[in-house]
Scaffold this motif. Structure first.
Motif, mmCIF file in Angstrom:
data_model
loop_
_atom_site.group_PDB
_atom_site.id
_atom_site.type_symbol
_atom_site.label_atom_id
_atom_site.label_comp_id
_atom_site.label_asym_id
_atom_site.label_seq_id
_atom_site.Cartn_x
_atom_site.Cartn_y
_atom_site.Cartn_z
ATOM 1 N N ASN A 50 46.289 33.196 38.795
ATOM 2 C CA ASN A 50 45.939 32.594 40.079
ATOM 3 C C ASN A 50 44.466 32.735 40.429
ATOM 4 O O ASN A 50 44.067 32.467 41.559
ATOM 5 N N LEU A 51 43.638 33.170 39.469
ATOM 6 C CA LEU A 51 42.219 33.418 39.736
ATOM 7 C C LEU A 51 41.307 32.556 38.873
ATOM 8 O O LEU A 51 40.100 32.515 39.109
ATOM 9 N N ARG A 75 41.139 35.855 46.165
ATOM 10 C CA ARG A 75 41.904 34.639 45.903
ATOM 11 C C ARG A 75 41.377 33.473 46.739
ATOM 12 O O ARG A 75 41.226 32.348 46.244
ATOM 13 N N ARG A 76 41.095 33.718 48.021
ATOM 14 C CA ARG A 76 40.562 32.667 48.884
ATOM 15 C C ARG A 76 39.217 32.174 48.373
ATOM 16 O O ARG A 76 38.940 30.971 48.381
ATOM 17 N N GLN A 80 43.578 39.280 48.328
ATOM 18 C CA GLN A 80 43.711 38.067 49.128
ATOM 19 C C GLN A 80 42.354 37.414 49.378
ATOM 20 O O GLN A 80 42.205 36.196 49.293
ATOM 21 N N THR A 89 47.801 27.912 42.771
ATOM 22 C CA THR A 89 48.940 28.512 43.475
ATOM 23 C C THR A 89 50.179 27.663 43.213
ATOM 24 O O THR A 89 50.626 26.910 44.075
ATOM 25 N N SER A 133 46.370 39.241 40.307
ATOM 26 C CA SER A 133 47.286 38.131 40.575
ATOM 27 C C SER A 133 47.251 37.193 39.372
ATOM 28 O O SER A 133 46.568 36.171 39.373
ATOM 29 N N ASP A 175 39.870 30.329 44.735
ATOM 30 C CA ASP A 175 40.849 29.226 44.722
ATOM 31 C C ASP A 175 40.998 28.656 46.129
ATOM 32 O O ASP A 175 42.088 28.682 46.711
ATOM 33 N N ALA A 177 52.482 34.739 43.804
ATOM 34 C CA ALA A 177 51.027 34.812 43.756
ATOM 35 C C ALA A 177 50.544 35.533 45.004
ATOM 36 O O ALA A 177 51.162 35.435 46.068
ATOM 37 N N ARG A 181 46.458 33.763 49.591
ATOM 38 C CA ARG A 181 45.034 33.689 49.921
ATOM 39 C C ARG A 181 44.796 34.102 51.370
ATOM 40 O O ARG A 181 45.584 33.786 52.255
#
Length: 613
Positions: free
Chosen positions: A273-274, A571-572, A568, A581, A270, A575, A586, A589
């Motif tokens: 976004n990381l 990402r959670r 996902q 985001t 992603s 971020d 993206a 999450r």
């Protein structure tokens, strides 16, 4: 509540699906005006919306097409000087409950490296460009290159060539390394023309020093597959470490050994976004270990039958799963438009001698519709022998041979020959398509004839307000390193791709309907259950189109649901506040609801006891 992505007003959520809304409250009703102010303690430049210089700095490849639809107008653009500046921006955004977009080059087709107010854009194009930001070194008998993301591919290749090493990478000169490596280090051979007078010359004829004297450094094309993709794979396949500033403002180095999940997610998952990628270390190849490399760059004036003959060669190569890995081939076709100044050295001399018919009544050179072919052979192992007949079939009928395979060249220098020194294809809005397929029956299915027919349908008529760029490249086969690198700890998608194809249409405002109708037919006939090119809709993160809600379109960009859900969860974890985001393109999450956590615990327990997950 307000949105943390770019496409809508931060205070109007009535038309937005609930899962896209970031349910965080502002500190006060004046939060927007607070965002417009500069951030204290930042050493680098800051451009609040509406101030002098803002419009020039915010401009990127997608501005011509998506500035309004995707709201590519951040409240503040920050050009950090240091990692400390980056950390301060991220911490500021977290406090204000807004998001940050990350730009290194700005070439994603939908503008995903930008955002809209009240969010911020971090512009890294000029941040890490000191001598200490790159170095070539030896370790355990191998040669590595550590570099920052602030160099463009032209500069990167020049530097590698100076050090007699190479890696696979893209060819658009002003694509920067940050987004390039996170989306795969992939670049098709991009278009070979522009509405600017010197662009075609700079792509095909200029040496590096001519380019530096005559060309600007505006944003250019998006990242596409590279000319060495079959021979050596993706740029990201060669990354040994990533240096980042995470969403909490901490600097850290990531390797496959120290953090395999985040390393995996960064390389293909992603992009942007990381964490904020600042530097990377890459294992390179040495010229001396690959002596005998050869390449062909050939120009043909457009004729449908010529395009069909060349496309048949590409298709035959793509359908042959056993084709040797040493060979890479791409065919490009483009509309006429460019008016090249008669004072252009090199090209003017050739055209005046060989093609006086290209000159208009005003005495200026008018470039016609054309086909440009790039072919390459590089020895991968000792004893590899080049089949010169492969090159000879493509040299036949060429109007000009710009790089001749009869002469051997160092591999790094050959990579430099493919660098495209243009700003962008045409100075108009666009409707782009990047298709990929795993089909091995393109020849039997008649895809080459279909492709030529669709291109000819648009390119045949002059002055129709549309300009086409068509490209096709064989990238697969069981010997291709794109496929063979599939289990190397990266998350890049569609490793089983056999052929990739671009069908881009630039247009005037008046001809937008014509361009849309042309692409609509392409989509219907090329992709889907009855598609002549691919039965599946397989898109690239750098070349997105249509709905840019990535969560809604995940199956078009990722191999399977399991991979997407793993991204996902990562990402959670990295971020948690949504600071990274900035728009809907993206990976969403993961939802840490009680039900979700219980389901994860159940799956984990079943794996422990050996039952079905």
């Amino acid at each position: 509540m307000f949105l943390s992505f770019a496409a809508h007003s931060p205070y109007d959520t009535s038309t937005i699906p609930s899962h896209l809304i970031d349910s965080r409250k502002t500190e006060s009703d004046s939060s927007t005006s607070l965002i417009m102010a500069i951030i204290e303690g930042i050493e680098g430049n800051q451009y609040p919306q509406g101030t002098e210089g803002y419009d020039g700095v915010k401009s990127q490849y997608a501005t011509s097409t998506y500035e309004g639809a995707h709201n590519l107008n951040p409240a503040l653009i920050v050009q950090p000087k240091t990692k400390e500046d980056i950390a301060k921006v991220l911490m500021y955004a977290k406090r204000k409950k807004i998001a940050v977009a990350i730009r290194t080059g700005g070439h994603q087709y939908d503008g995903a490296s930008s955002t809209g107010a009240p969010n911020i854009q971090l512009d890294l194009r000029h941040t890490f460009r000191s001598p200490g930001d790159r170095a070539v070194f030896e370790r355990d008998g191998k040669t590595y290159a550590r570099t920052s993301v602030s160099w463009n591919l032209g500069e990167f290749n020049d530097w590698l060539t100076e050090n007699n090493v190479f890696v696979p990478h893209g060819q658009c000169v002003s694509v920067n390394l940050g987004g390039h490596v996170q989306t795969g280090g992939k670049i098709y051979l991009s278009s070979i023309t522009s509405a600017s007078p010197l662009s075609l010359y700079s792509c095909l004829w200029s040496s590096h020093d001519r380019f530096r004297r005559g060309q600007s450094d505006k944003v250019g094309d998006g990242a596409r597959f590279g000319q060495m993709i079959r021979s050596f794979g993706l740029l990201g396949d060669h990354v040994s470490s990533l240096e980042i500033v995470d969403a909490k403002g901490r600097s850290q180095e990531i390797t496959k050994e120290t953090d395999p999940d985040l390393y995996w997610a960064f390389l293909g998952g992603s992009p942007g976004n990381l964490g904020v990628l600042t530097h990377l270390t890459i294992q390179t190849y040495r010229n001396q270990d690959h002596r005998g490399s050869r390449g062909l760059k050939a120009l043909y004036f457009y004729r449908a039958e010529t395009l069909k003959r060349l496309m048949d060669i590409v298709v035959e190569m793509s359908d042959d799963e056993d084709f040797p890995r040493n060979y890479d081939l791409c065919v490009n076709v483009l509309s006429s438009d460019s008016r090249i100044l008669s004072s252009t050295p090199g090209l003017e001399t050739w055209a005046a001698r060989e093609h006086r018919e290209l000159y208009g009544q005003d005495g200026r050179l008018v470039w016609p519709r054309a086909i440009v072919l790039y072919a390459q052979w590089i020895p991968a192992e000792t004893g590899d022998v080049c089949d010169m007949a492969w090159f000879d079939q493509m040299k036949e009928g060429a109007d000009s041979i710009l790089v001749d395979p009869a002469f051997e060249r160092p591999a790094s220098q050959l990579m430099g020959e493919w660098i495209l020194r243009s700003e962008r294809e045409f100075d108009h809005p666009y409707i782009k398509r990047t298709y990929s397929t795993r089909s091995r029956t393109l020849g039997r299915d008649g895809w080459a004839s279909w492709f030529v027919g669709r291109i000819d349908n648009m390119i045949r008529e002059e002055n129709n307000g549309c300009w086409v760029v068509g490209q096709a490249q064989c990238v697969g086969g069981k010997n291709s390193m794109l496929a063979r690198n599939a289990d190397n700890g990266t998350s890049y998608n569609w490793r089983d791709t056999a052929m990739c194809c671009n069908m881009d249409c630039f247009h005037t405002d008046e001809a937008e309907g014509r361009a849309k109708d042309w692409q609509k037919i392409n989509d219907i006939q090329a992709i889907g259950h009855n598609g002549i090119f691919s039965k599946e809709d397989r898109r690239q993160l750098w070349g997105s189109y249509g709905n840019w809600d990535l969560d809604a379109m995940w199956n078009c960009y990722y191999d399977d649901r399991a991979k997407y859900e793993k991204l996902q969860r990562i990402r959670r974890a990295v971020d948690p506040d949504g600071t990274l985001t900035p728009n809907p393109f993206a990976v969403k999450r993961a939802d840490w609801s009680l039900g979700y956590l219980i389901s994860r615990l159940v799956k984990f327990w079943k794996r422990i006891i050996g039952g079905p997950a």
